[in-house]
Design a protein around this motif. Sequence first.
Motif, PDB file in Angstrom:
ATOM      1  N   VAL A 297      -6.794   6.099   6.368  1.00 55.18           N
ATOM      2  CA  VAL A 297      -6.381   4.737   5.987  1.00 55.18           C
ATOM      3  C   VAL A 297      -5.497   4.732   4.747  1.00 55.18           C
ATOM      4  CG1 VAL A 297      -7.170   2.456   5.268  1.00 55.18           C
ATOM      5  CG2 VAL A 297      -8.434   3.700   6.997  1.00 55.18           C
ATOM      6  N   VAL A 298      -5.956   5.402   3.668  1.00 54.67           N
ATOM      7  CA  VAL A 298      -5.215   5.346   2.411  1.00 54.67           C
ATOM      8  C   VAL A 298      -3.830   5.955   2.589  1.00 54.67           C
ATOM      9  CG1 VAL A 298      -5.209   6.005  -0.012  1.00 54.67           C
ATOM     10  CG2 VAL A 298      -7.373   5.474   1.112  1.00 54.67           C
ATOM     11  N   GLN A 299      -3.767   7.124   3.229  1.00 58.70           N
ATOM     12  CA  GLN A 299      -2.489   7.824   3.381  1.00 58.70           C
ATOM     13  C   GLN A 299      -1.506   7.001   4.218  1.00 58.70           C
ATOM     14  OE1 GLN A 299      -2.371  10.664   1.531  1.00 58.70           O
ATOM     15  NE2 GLN A 299      -4.461  10.087   1.019  1.00 58.70           N
ATOM     16  N   LEU A 302      -0.210   4.054   2.270  1.00 59.78           N
ATOM     17  CA  LEU A 302       0.781   4.460   1.262  1.00 59.78           C
ATOM     18  C   LEU A 302       2.160   4.583   1.896  1.00 59.78           C
ATOM     19  CD1 LEU A 302      -1.175   7.144  -0.812  1.00 59.78           C
ATOM     20  CD2 LEU A 302      -0.128   5.091  -1.735  1.00 59.78           C
ATOM     21  N   ASP A 303       2.198   5.177   3.089  1.00 56.93           N
ATOM     22  CA  ASP A 303       3.492   5.343   3.763  1.00 56.93           C
ATOM     23  C   ASP A 303       4.076   4.000   4.180  1.00 56.93           C
ATOM     24  OD1 ASP A 303       3.551   8.056   3.423  1.00 56.93           O
ATOM     25  OD2 ASP A 303       2.553   8.504   5.315  1.00 56.93           O
ATOM     26  N   GLN A 332     -10.026  -4.075   2.174  1.00 57.66           N
ATOM     27  CA  GLN A 332     -10.689  -3.599   0.955  1.00 57.66           C
ATOM     28  C   GLN A 332      -9.852  -2.498   0.303  1.00 57.66           C
ATOM     29  OE1 GLN A 332     -14.141  -1.181   1.346  1.00 57.66           O
ATOM     30  NE2 GLN A 332     -14.877  -1.592  -0.710  1.00 57.66           N
ATOM     31  N   VAL A 333      -9.403  -1.557   1.123  1.00 60.66           N
ATOM     32  CA  VAL A 333      -8.587  -0.467   0.592  1.00 60.66           C
ATOM     33  C   VAL A 333      -7.270  -1.027   0.049  1.00 60.66           C
ATOM     34  CG1 VAL A 333      -7.267   1.582   1.261  1.00 60.66           C
ATOM     35  CG2 VAL A 333      -9.613   1.309   2.034  1.00 60.66           C
ATOM     36  N   PHE A 336      -7.758  -2.707  -3.208  1.00 59.18           N
ATOM     37  CA  PHE A 336      -8.424  -1.924  -4.264  1.00 59.18           C
ATOM     38  C   PHE A 336      -7.426  -1.138  -5.104  1.00 59.18           C
ATOM     39  CE2 PHE A 336     -10.617   1.771  -5.982  1.00 59.18           C
ATOM     40  CZ  PHE A 336     -11.770   1.216  -6.499  1.00 59.18           C
ATOM     41  N   TYR A 337      -6.516  -0.446  -4.433  1.00 60.05           N
ATOM     42  CA  TYR A 337      -5.621   0.461  -5.157  1.00 60.05           C
ATOM     43  C   TYR A 337      -4.411  -0.282  -5.705  1.00 60.05           C
ATOM     44  CZ  TYR A 337      -8.353   4.214  -3.079  1.00 60.05           C
ATOM     45  OH  TYR A 337      -9.380   5.052  -2.712  1.00 60.05           O
ATOM     46  N   THR A 338      -3.995   0.131  -6.909  1.00 57.14           N
ATOM     47  CA  THR A 338      -2.871  -0.558  -7.544  1.00 57.14           C
ATOM     48  C   THR A 338      -1.552  -0.282  -6.847  1.00 57.14           C
ATOM     49  OG1 THR A 338      -2.751   1.292  -9.066  1.00 57.14           O
ATOM     50  CG2 THR A 338      -3.859  -0.676  -9.862  1.00 57.14           C
ATOM     51  N   ALA A 339      -1.490   0.784  -6.050  1.00 59.09           N
ATOM     52  CA  ALA A 339      -0.217   1.112  -5.397  1.00 59.09           C
ATOM     53  C   ALA A 339       0.183   0.054  -4.375  1.00 59.09           C
ATOM     54  CB  ALA A 339      -0.321   2.473  -4.713  1.00 59.09           C
ATOM     55  N   PHE A 340      -0.816  -0.682  -3.872  1.00 61.20           N
ATOM     56  CA  PHE A 340      -0.521  -1.608  -2.774  1.00 61.20           C
ATOM     57  C   PHE A 340      -0.277  -3.020  -3.278  1.00 61.20           C
ATOM     58  CE2 PHE A 340      -3.631   1.452  -0.770  1.00 61.20           C
ATOM     59  CZ  PHE A 340      -2.636   2.230  -0.205  1.00 61.20           C
ATOM     60  N   ASN A 393      -0.709   1.904 -15.658  1.00 64.21           N
ATOM     61  CA  ASN A 393      -1.584   2.493 -16.656  1.00 64.21           C
ATOM     62  C   ASN A 393      -1.000   3.711 -17.337  1.00 64.21           C
ATOM     63  OD1 ASN A 393      -3.566   0.658 -16.498  1.00 64.21           O
ATOM     64  ND2 ASN A 393      -4.609   1.688 -14.821  1.00 64.21           N
ATOM     65  N   CYS A 394      -0.214   4.475 -16.614  1.00 58.66           N
ATOM     66  CA  CYS A 394       0.424   5.627 -17.231  1.00 58.66           C
ATOM     67  C   CYS A 394       1.480   6.143 -16.280  1.00 58.66           C
ATOM     68  CB  CYS A 394      -0.585   6.743 -17.540  1.00 58.66           C
ATOM     69  SG  CYS A 394       0.165   8.082 -18.502  1.00 58.66           S
ATOM     70  N   LEU A 395       2.686   6.308 -16.782  1.00 58.16           N
ATOM     71  CA  LEU A 395       3.754   6.856 -15.955  1.00 58.16           C
ATOM     72  C   LEU A 395       3.845   8.373 -16.124  1.00 58.16           C
ATOM     73  CD1 LEU A 395       6.484   4.138 -16.531  1.00 58.16           C
ATOM     74  CD2 LEU A 395       5.466   4.715 -14.348  1.00 58.16           C
TER      75      LEU A 395
ATOM     76  N   ARG B 297      -3.038  11.857  -1.066  1.00 57.06           N
ATOM     77  CA  ARG B 297      -2.456  11.078  -2.167  1.00 57.06           C
ATOM     78  C   ARG B 297      -3.397   9.953  -2.580  1.00 57.06           C
ATOM     79  NH1 ARG B 297       2.451   9.203   0.884  1.00 57.06           N
ATOM     80  NH2 ARG B 297       0.964   9.632   2.527  1.00 57.06           N
ATOM     81  N   GLY B 299      -4.166   6.274  -4.398  1.00 59.86           N
ATOM     82  CA  GLY B 299      -3.418   5.017  -4.456  1.00 59.86           C
ATOM     83  C   GLY B 299      -3.378   4.392  -5.845  1.00 59.86           C
ATOM     84  N   GLY B 300      -3.793   5.145  -6.845  1.00 63.46           N
ATOM     85  CA  GLY B 300      -3.735   4.581  -8.180  1.00 63.46           C
ATOM     86  C   GLY B 300      -4.999   3.829  -8.530  1.00 63.46           C
TER      87      GLY B 300
END
Lengths: 430, 617
Positions: A297-299, A302-303, A332-333, A336-340, A393-395, B297, B299-300
């Motif tokens: 799911v996460v991977q 991300l794509d 939920q996923v 949850f993650y800041t990338a999304f 949060n940090c680059l 990977r 997800g932050g």
Amino acid sequence: MQTKDRVGVFVCHCGHNIAGSVDIKTVVEAVKKIPGVAFVTDYRYMCSTPGQELVANSITEYKLTGVVMANCSPNLHERTFRNLAAKVGLNPYLLEVANIREHCSWPHWHQPEKATHKAITIIKTIVARVKQDAALYPIHSGITKRAVVIGGGIAGIQCALDIADAGYDVHVVEKSPSIGGKMVQLSETFPTLDCPQCILTPKMTDLANHGNITLHTHSEVGEVEGYVGNFNVKIVEKPRYVDMEKCTGCGDCMTNCPVHYQPAIQPKPKYSKYIDKEIIAEIEPIVSPFTGDSSAVVQVLLDINSIYNYLPEDALKFVSEKLDVPLSRVYQVASFYTAFSLTPRGRHIVKVCMGTACHAKGAPRVLDEIERRIGIRAGETSKDMRYSLETVNCLGCCALGPVVTIDETYYHADPQDVGQMFDKFEEDEK
Amino acid sequence: MKKIKTLEELKKLAAELRKKAKTSRKTISICNGTGCLALGAAAVTKAMKSEIKKRKLDVSVVAITETGCHGFCERGPLMVIRPRNIFYHNVKPEDVPEIVETTVIKGRVIDRLLYEHPHTKEKITKADDVPFYKLQTRLVFGSNEHIDPTNIDDYIRIGGYSALPKALKMGPPGIIENVSKAGLRGRGGGGFPTGRKWQGAARADGDIKYVICNADEGDPGAYMDRSISEGNPHSVIEGMIIGAYAIGANRGYIYVRQEYPLAVENYSKAIRAARKYGFLGKNIFKSGFDFDIEISRGGGAFVAGESSALFASIEGRAAVPRPKHIHATDKGLWDKPTVLNNVETWANIPIIINKGADWFASIGTEKSKGTKIFSLVGKVNNTGLVEVPMGVTLREIIYDIGGGIKNGKKFKGVQTGGPSGGVIPEKLLDLPVDFDSLSDAGSMMGSGGMIVFDEDNCMVDIAKYFTGFLKDESCGQCTPCREGLAQMFEVLNDITEGRGTEKHLEMLEELCWGIAETSLCQLGASAPNPVLSTLRYFKDEYEAHIKEKRCPAGVCKSLVTYEIDAEKCTGCTICARKCPVGAISGEAKKPHNIDTSKCTKCGICYDVCKFDAVVRK
């Protein structure tokens, strides 16, 4: 129904509250013309003692057969005036309230003409109603203080326990062989994340052992007749082929029974027929290799996120169906993650590093300046979809802080150079 | 590419590669780490390539190596020209033709691009003589500047993958014994003895076991794992293969945060290359051992650095920790025995195998062995990555290597251990840096972030910053962390905005205790550290905010006003021109004035004034 209507209408000013926007004189004149209205008057405060006396005397004097009180909400003074009517010999149910304050003068405070017109209409309606009213008399009847709760889920269980604890007899009727309902099928409950069984099982035992509760499992309500306070309910107990007097609940019969029923599994929702075909065409190559693999799911997200810069709802549904993961978990996923991001983002993504090193060297000030320069706050996207501004949060470029990235390019940013940085970026973009 | 099956074959290949490398007389190594890239290294590399093409110089004359991070990020873009090891810093694309003409072809040094010793003003030619590098011990990180991370041959040339066949010969108990004897402790933060962790996983029941590399590096202010991942991915992979063999795992994962796309790319390339040589795959070095690695990977999410949350993330779920009454070495990823180590830990393994446990154990202090890479950042002159033996004092790192505080300001504190660590004050600068002494001082080693604060940093603001960070990163699962941190943030916010009372300090201490004692995972349990350590060492600053409604460092906006000193102001107008909200007015050559109703307290006027005429009160 009255043969010859003599309706009295009492219009209250309520100080300034009604008279402030409703023109009382016009109302009184208009009401006089309503057929069946024998008497109209207005007064500053109809609920005051002189006001009440006015109503009582008028009922007697003009031999009124019905009364319309045009004043505030019936919630406030309907009882006052009905009691008053009863005192002077008019059946209280022949008195009705026309609400010309909460429903009229207040909401239309700045449109006095419309308010006046509406007040007249409301009174007309209530006059018509009073003419239909019949005198009512309260009756007394004995009731049985006993309740039936239909359904033994968590709501039914709690309801039965509350009534039983208050001292009344309760019969609980549950269709399936056990109480507990849908809640036992859940894995966690909001917001404490306790396991549902932990909450439910003590209540189930309480219910079974409660002196005021009679439990009818494997039973259904056959028919219900009667009225409030006096129902007759027929409970149909399904055959269970077990002598309940002798059964100890050991459960051996279940393990030894040659026939087993699987619990009904709800069919999975099919989203794909409703999903935008273009989105499917774009993300299918990403999703398909992981068909049925819930760990991807996460991977996969991300794509997908890297194609659109955000996660379209349809994409989430497609992932849910293909990877065989409930949509709730995909959400939920995704949340949850800041990338999304669940909302569309701009063409250029500006990230301001809020890491410790950058913070110490003035990152909050850089952020202030960027917010001012591009006119949006962190977490927002500009209306022309040019920029999305985010804090991270940090680059991972801590030696050079404060650091900002626009798309994939890193910039060392001093608060006073933010303008130049964007000028240069916008020039390069052209 | 032929698969390599014996140590002899590997040695032969390495010798060939070394011979080939010598054919070109000069090697130009250009740092392409993130810091240098941000400062324009890509343009320098491009200019260098086209210059060499223009002059038709072939590989027998000069070769370019685009390397990972060299560490001295402050001075980027960095360039090292071998064999003489000439070190140039702050290189610009326009310097490139001169470098090729003078240094590469004529062999002369360009003074202008050399590093100048800050005290003696002497120009330093060689990289190794620069104080920043000279005082370091670069075991793990040193290879970065010699290799192209995308080329496995470069790694083999400098002796890479030679530890693997040796380890396979040692057998699992031999490897674990060596790692235990070396005294290696986890570099991710906790400092758990690596050998003991491996022993636990090796003894655990189960046919399927996993090794995982944690390259999530969520600590804000730390980037050493990124630099190893991007600059020398094979060292991590080699360590993982050895670890997998030691515990009997056939599958490994590298968990990288997606904010590090280059790390993802370089690991992917490295894995593919290692498979081609047969270092990954079936029957590695004819030992009968099979192993392969997959990249996952992240997800932050800061909490994903917590082991059980990291497992959840690899399993495709939200990174939420679980109670840890069972060790990961018994039930980790997919409930199978799992060893999770950090990037730097894995990169230490080949070194231990190659050089021996005793040699490794001779470096460092009694209980903390080997070296540690720190991300030395903040208000220090030489920011960058620093690798030093355990036991070196903070003073040596900050003053000798780091060159002291920027702009001659006064040192206030140094923060180690990321959001779970604490701030260490000046009086403890002579503390030897190792796992235990940092813990005793109320901080922790953490993954190696070392952020230096000067007199212009407000410690209450820093405590608020970390609490805000952790409040946002709390996964929300358990109440003490979710609600407690939000409450603690409110209290700190009140203090920084001038609403603090004596009661607030009591409340803070009580909240710290409650959160630390009752949170489910380490994120919550260590979350009060920044507040506790600043309360312990900088209580006077809290009191200034509360009693005098004053922020001594001038950071907390609500407690600060800006004014212009009419006597000092020369009317140069720079502040008025730079003010983003037009709050400053005045005629040229006459004293200016700040309209406090418009002023947003951004502080730009204070920074740009050359005459100290802007006063912060």
